[in-house]
Each structure stands twice: as structure tokens, then as C-alpha cells.
Design an enzyme around this catalytic site. Structure first.
Site, PDB file in Angstrom:
ATOM      1  N   SER A 112      -4.183   4.011  15.040  1.00  0.00           N
ATOM      2  CA  SER A 112      -4.356   5.351  15.616  1.00  0.00           C
ATOM      3  C   SER A 112      -5.833   5.741  15.802  1.00  0.00           C
ATOM      4  O   SER A 112      -6.176   6.346  16.829  1.00  0.00           O
ATOM      5  CB  SER A 112      -3.609   6.402  14.795  1.00  0.00           C
ATOM      6  OG  SER A 112      -3.962   6.331  13.434  1.00  0.00           O
ATOM      7  N   ASP A 159       0.271  10.691   9.463  1.00  0.00           N
ATOM      8  CA  ASP A 159       1.081   9.469   9.523  1.00  0.00           C
ATOM      9  C   ASP A 159       1.115   8.779   8.158  1.00  0.00           C
ATOM     10  O   ASP A 159       0.595   7.679   7.983  1.00  0.00           O
ATOM     11  CB  ASP A 159       0.433   8.549  10.593  1.00  0.00           C
ATOM     12  CG  ASP A 159       1.180   7.251  10.806  1.00  0.00           C
ATOM     13  OD1 ASP A 159       2.356   7.165  10.414  1.00  0.00           O
ATOM     14  OD2 ASP A 159       0.559   6.318  11.365  1.00  0.00           O
ATOM     15  N   ASP A 202      -8.072  12.079   0.209  1.00  0.00           N
ATOM     16  CA  ASP A 202      -6.662  12.396   0.396  1.00  0.00           C
ATOM     17  C   ASP A 202      -6.510  13.289   1.635  1.00  0.00           C
ATOM     18  O   ASP A 202      -6.923  14.448   1.619  1.00  0.00           O
ATOM     19  CB  ASP A 202      -6.174  13.117  -0.872  1.00  0.00           C
ATOM     20  CG  ASP A 202      -4.698  13.477  -0.794  1.00  0.00           C
ATOM     21  OD1 ASP A 202      -4.122  13.488   0.320  1.00  0.00           O
ATOM     22  OD2 ASP A 202      -4.118  13.765  -1.851  1.00  0.00           O
TER      23      ASP A 202
HETATM   24  C1  LIG Z   1       1.221   4.356   8.199  1.00  0.00           C
HETATM   25  S1  LIG Z   1      -0.398   3.975   7.682  1.00  0.00           S
HETATM   26  C2  LIG Z   1      -1.418   4.654   8.897  1.00  0.00           C
HETATM   27  C3  LIG Z   1      -1.398   3.963  10.221  1.00  0.00           C
HETATM   28  C4  LIG Z   1      -2.289   4.595  11.251  1.00  0.00           C
HETATM   29  N1  LIG Z   1      -2.148   6.043  11.312  1.00  0.00           N
HETATM   30  C5  LIG Z   1      -2.021   4.026  12.614  1.00  0.00           C
HETATM   31  O1  LIG Z   1      -1.239   4.626  13.385  1.00  0.00           O
HETATM   32  O2  LIG Z   1      -2.582   2.991  12.935  1.00  0.00           O
HETATM   33  C6  LIG Z   1      -0.665   5.078   6.363  1.00  0.00           C
HETATM   34  C7  LIG Z   1      -2.067   4.974   5.738  1.00  0.00           C
HETATM   35  O3  LIG Z   1      -2.276   6.091   4.878  1.00  0.00           O
HETATM   36  C8  LIG Z   1      -3.024   5.672   3.756  1.00  0.00           C
HETATM   37  N2  LIG Z   1      -2.800   6.704   2.730  1.00  0.00           N
HETATM   38  C9  LIG Z   1      -1.778   6.829   1.853  1.00  0.00           C
HETATM   39  N3  LIG Z   1      -1.842   8.018   1.209  1.00  0.00           N
HETATM   40  C10 LIG Z   1      -2.931   8.660   1.714  1.00  0.00           C
HETATM   41  C11 LIG Z   1      -3.504   9.948   1.490  1.00  0.00           C
HETATM   42  N4  LIG Z   1      -2.969  10.795   0.618  1.00  0.00           N
HETATM   43  N5  LIG Z   1      -4.609  10.278   2.199  1.00  0.00           N
HETATM   44  C12 LIG Z   1      -5.156   9.429   3.105  1.00  0.00           C
HETATM   45  N6  LIG Z   1      -4.651   8.203   3.353  1.00  0.00           N
HETATM   46  C13 LIG Z   1      -3.549   7.828   2.679  1.00  0.00           C
HETATM   47  C14 LIG Z   1      -2.492   4.293   3.454  1.00  0.00           C
HETATM   48  O4  LIG Z   1      -3.441   3.557   2.707  1.00  0.00           O
HETATM   49  C15 LIG Z   1      -2.268   3.744   4.870  1.00  0.00           C
HETATM   50  O5  LIG Z   1      -3.400   3.057   5.333  1.00  0.00           O
END
Ligand SMILES: C[S@@+](CC[C@H](N)C(=O)[O-])C[C@H]1O[C@@H](n2cnc3c(N)ncnc32)[C@H](O)[C@@H]1O
Length: 276
Positions: A100, A164, A143
Site C-alpha cells: 500500500s 489494514d 502503533d
Molecule cells: C496486512 S499488513 C499491511 C499490508 C499493507 N497495508 C499493504 O497493503 O501492503 C499489516 C501490517 O501491520 C503491522 N502491524 C501490526 N500491528 C500494528 C500496529 N498496531 N501498528 C502499526 N503496524 C502494525 C504488521 O507488522 C504488518 O506489517
């Protein structure tokens, strides 16, 4: 605990839906001559290799983006999206898939800004390096749920928030609502785009109900492409819940979803839904 790595899933059917809708929303934002911010609360690594061991553990991209890249009859929305993926592959192959942050970066204009949050230490490092010295982008190791409110409202008073999360921990569903409520109470004009998985146990349904209660201007676009596995598990499909969607988005997506379902279907009953 941060077990989730998007590299295992890059380019899957969920990425196709989320990235093509995200691109369309930004193309719409670009029609107005006023800068905006994009805040991606769960950014991932930014760019993925489809020839890596990660991507080929389950080769999810084969049931996702790979089902589109050789088609010569793509409707315009999917042609835009595949063109963007293609532009990331300057060698003319399909070895890279944009996450993304890269989809957004390639869609925004010179005065627009991108703010990214990522918690996983390795993916944060990759993301940070990827946008090193890009003055339009700031990457935070933090976060995204908790940090969103501090960026709202943005100085430009126009923004798209993309959320996401992995949803591997059940509390993510509640955190989405809390973060959205906090963001929306500070900046009700923003466009909020929330991705969710469709699992057989239906965890997303309650979350959608709570999101609907926040606003009257919503759009829910979902696609179901496969049956549960023999144990009753698996991601059957996914959806995007959008608050303050561009007014043309419903019609735009209605014109493309029948084609998309047809391409991504893994069983005869595959279907889509678009509701306000
Ligand atoms: C589904 S992936 C994201 C994919 C990305 N948005 C894309 O479309 O290419 C979710 C990501 O959120 C991260 N993550 C998990 N909890 C989080 C939080 N509370 N804040 C920020 N990042 C977080 C994970 O490490 C992971 O890389």
C-alpha cells in the site's frame, strides 16, 4: 507478539481488491486542486519480491494479481491497477509487488503527503530505507491504531486514512473501532478506508455494524472467492469499509466487480457485494 509478515501474502486476492480501490480513491482525490495527506496506519514493508521464499511458501499471488496480469480485456479500473504494478517492474517481469505505501506513493501528487506506521522491526527497517530521503513521506515505528489521532486533522484539512491490520489477534477488531472513533471525532471530513478479512466465523460482521454507526456516508465493498478449508478455516474473501467515499466509487466498483469475481473465483459460488 508480531508474527504477521505481509511478504507471505503479497499480491493475493485481498491485495488486489484493497490496492485497486485505494488507487481509485486517490485518483478521485487528485481531481481537486488542493493537497491532501494519506495516513497508512499498518503499512507493511512497502515492496515485496514475488520470487522470494516468503511469497512462494503458499504462492498466494497466483490466485491474486497473477490472474490479471496477462488479461487483455481488463476493465479500466483494473487496467490502472495493473499498470501501476507493471511500473514497479522496470525489467519487464512480474517479480515485484507494491504494498500500500508504494501504491499510494505512485498515486499522490507533489504537494500531497504520506504518513506511514509500521510496528514490525524488520518491515519497519525495509520501509524506512525504501522511502529514505523522500521528503513527501514520513515513516514511524509505532502503533498506527494509537497514533492516528495525533495526526488529525491534518494541516491540509483533506486526508485519506487507510487501516489494514493483520487481525491475527482478535482485539484488532475492537482497536479498529476505537481508533476510528478517535480519528472521526477529530476529523469527520476524512475519507477512512478499513480493510477486513472474511472468515467463516464472521468476526467482521460486528465490526462493520459499529463502523456503520459512525456515519451515514459509507460504502462496503466485499468479495468472497473461496470456501472454508476442510477444518472450516481460511480467508474466504475480504472487504473494504469506507467512510465518506468519493461519490463515484460505488458506480465505478459496480462496473468492475463482476469481472473481478470471475477472475479471482476459486469456487463456483464466488460473489461480491456492494452496499451503502
Ligand atoms: C496486512 S499488513 C499491511 C499490508 C499493507 N497495508 C499493504 O497493503 O501492503 C499489516 C501490517 O501491520 C503491522 N502491524 C501490526 N500491528 C500494528 C500496529 N498496531 N501498528 C502499526 N503496524 C502494525 C504488521 O507488522 C504488518 O506489517
Amino acid at each position: 507478539m508480531l508474527a504477521y509478515r505481509h511478504a507471505f501474502h503479497a499480491g493475493n486476492h485481498a491485495d488486489v481488491l484493497k490496492h485497486c480501490v485505494l488507487q481509485q480513491i486517490l485518483m478521485y482525490m487528485n481531481q481537486k486542486d488542493k493537497p491532501y495527506w494519506v495516513i497508512d496506519t499498518h503499512a507493511g514493508a512497502g515492496m515485496y519480491s514475488l520470487s522470494s521464499e516468503y511469497a512462494n511458501t503458499k504462492s498466494e499471488y497466483l490466485n491474486g494479481v497473477a490472474r490479471l496480469w496477462d488479461q487483455d480485456d481488463l476493465p479500466p479500473v483494473l487496467a490502472d491497477y495493473i499498470q501501476l504494478v507493471q511500473q514497479c517492474n522496470s525489467r519487464g517481469d512480474w517479480s515485484l509487488y507494491p504494498g500500500s505505501p508504494e501504491v499510494i506513493r505512485r498515486s499522490i501528487r507533489a504537494d500531497d503527503r504520506l504518513r506511514l506506521f509500521e510496528l514490525h522491526p524488520t518491515d519497519y527497517e525495509i520501509l524506512e530505507q525504501h522511502f529514505d530521503r523522500d521528503r513527501q513521506v514520513k515513516v514511524f515505528k509505532g502503533d498506527g491504531f494509537a497514533s492516528l489521532k495525533a495526526l488529525l486533522p491534518p494541516p491540509t484539512r483533506r486526508a485519506v486514512v487507510f487501516m489494514d491490520p493483520p487481525y491475527e489477534i482478535k482485539s484488532d477488531y475492537q482497536k479498529v473501532i476505537q481508533s476510528l472513533e478517535e480519528g472521526f471525532s477529530r476529523f469527520a471530513e476524512g475519507v477512512y478506508v478499513i480493510w477486513y478479512p472474511i472468515l467463516s466465523r464472521g468476526d467482521h460482521l460486528k465490526m462493520i455494524e459499529s463502523m456503520r454507526a459512525l456515519s451515514e456516508k459509507t460504502l462496503n465493498i466485499s468479495i468472497t472467492v473461496q470456501e472454508p478449508d476442510e477444518k472450516g478455516f481460511g480467508m474466504l474473501g475480504s472487504g473494504l469499509f469506507i467512510i465518506n467515499p468519493p461519490w463515484v466509487l460505488k458506480e465505478t466498483m459496480q462496473s468492475v466487480m463482476p469481472y473481478l469475481v470471475n477472475q479471482l473465483a476459486q469456487y463456483p459460488q464466488a460473489h461480491y457485494q456492494i452496499t451503502d
